[in-house]
Write an enzyme that holds these catalytic residues in place. Sequence first.
Site, PDB file in Angstrom:
ATOM      1  N   HIS A  18       0.834  -1.198   0.000  1.00  0.00           N
ATOM      2  CA  HIS A  18       0.000   0.000   0.000  1.00  0.00           C
ATOM      3  C   HIS A  18       0.876   1.259   0.000  1.00  0.00           C
ATOM      4  O   HIS A  18       0.483   2.309  -0.502  1.00  0.00           O
ATOM      5  CB  HIS A  18      -0.910   0.044   1.228  1.00  0.00           C
ATOM      6  CG  HIS A  18      -1.949  -1.028   1.232  1.00  0.00           C
ATOM      7  ND1 HIS A  18      -1.702  -2.294   1.710  1.00  0.00           N
ATOM      8  CD2 HIS A  18      -3.243  -1.020   0.812  1.00  0.00           C
ATOM      9  CE1 HIS A  18      -2.803  -3.023   1.585  1.00  0.00           C
ATOM     10  NE2 HIS A  18      -3.747  -2.279   1.042  1.00  0.00           N
TER      11      HIS A  18
ATOM     12  N   ASP B   3      -4.388  -5.291  -8.144  1.00  0.00           N
ATOM     13  CA  ASP B   3      -4.655  -4.778  -6.801  1.00  0.00           C
ATOM     14  C   ASP B   3      -5.052  -3.310  -6.961  1.00  0.00           C
ATOM     15  O   ASP B   3      -5.031  -2.758  -8.073  1.00  0.00           O
ATOM     16  CB  ASP B   3      -3.419  -4.935  -5.913  1.00  0.00           C
ATOM     17  CG  ASP B   3      -3.771  -5.051  -4.431  1.00  0.00           C
ATOM     18  OD1 ASP B   3      -4.884  -4.641  -4.042  1.00  0.00           O
ATOM     19  OD2 ASP B   3      -2.925  -5.527  -3.649  1.00  0.00           O
TER      20      ASP B   3
END
Length: 467
Positions: free
Chosen positions: A182, A254
């Site tokens: 992330h 993702d």
Amino acid sequence: MSFYCRLIPRLNGDELSSRFDYYAALTRKGVAGFIIFGGEIDVVRDGLRELQRISERPLIIASDLEQGLGQHVRGGTLFPPAMAIASAVRKAGVGSASSLLTKLYSAFAQEALYAGINTIFAPVLDINTNPKNPIIATRSFGEDPETVSYLGCEMIDIIQGNNVIACGKHFPGHGDTDIDSHISLPVLNRGLFDLENNELIPFRRAIDCGVKMIMLGHLSVPAIDPSGIPVSLSAMAVSYLRNIMGFKGIVITDAMNMGGIGKFTEEEASVMALKAGVDIILHPKDPDNIAAYLRQNNLSMESLNLNISTPPNDLKPGFDDNRRLSEEMTRMAIRTEGAAHIKNPFIIIITDDEDEDGRYFIAALRKKHPDIKHCSILPGVDIPWQTIPPGHDLLISIFSNVRAWKGDTKRWVMSAISRLKDRAKIFAAFGNPYLLNEGSGDMRIYAYWASKEAQEAAAEKIMILRS
């Protein structure tokens, strides 16, 4: 053909009513679906039903329900993380494991469908071989290919048998990394032979058992693509998944708002992903902007047959039974090592999570030992030695959950553990179990998460020893 059909933007459940016109407009423009975060179950259910009604084709309605509907939608059941499930299944034994998993993952699917969700971004097929991993840890079923493969395929078979799409992630494996994708781009430095004999085994098994979707991780894997670009944007990675591993289902990136896309802008990354052969781009920050950018880049588009169904979801799940199942599995999952006989306990709470303070753990212990004292240690705060009375046995409880964007707080937690370990009798981990590698003590308790039931179950282990 509209490029919107290759996008799954975010839908905030708490804003579904106030921003319904916005989500309806995206639906009419032809988005492939939405990824759901938050909201009350009845509001989410009604809103999603209306979006499906106005859509020309069935929408993919997805969510990261690794721990069941309650992970994102209020009113749903929150189950233990994958590593706790694996621990509970080991205790259940071969005879009971299959029945337990059937009840568990049927509950996942039935609650998801009732809320209007037809796709679950799980199982996590990453093998957590790196104890320093800040983002996988308890989200993984375990540290070996067989455990992850077996439980991953069980989850796939059961939820897909209940008409919910499963999505294995994060190809080709996020377990042996020490960076949260992330935040930035991790590098998986393993040779192809090692990948094929470790990380890729659960994905191969998932393909064999019919998983319908696979998510590409934002990971640099030089053994698959020597250029070092994220595999989520790599034609070589998609080719490996399609042609070498034989996957025929939906390939999705993702989330595109993550730092793991590396040096590329979201626009550049989206173009690269579609050129690489990816089917769907997940979580673009601005879907209108991305659709326009894709159109400007003259990408060729083939018709994408997602083969999504929206089965009836009017049958209300047994939420009370499911919550009891979650509590049962939480208690089954608790693992202990060693034993400790403590006379004068003093509890120290080490936490890097502001919303976790060990209240249920302390309350459970005080039911039998009302005179127990405690103190808390937070990031940036020195250990309050003056409050720790001499002659007391220290009981160290550690609250450190795995969470996106959190970064690596282990260094601070490990430092605190190290400074206390010589006086500690018991260490209890409510979250990341690898933090106990830094402790010692006579007894270790692995609870895997910080739910009320987990804290109470851990306290019971200690009270039994003192009785």
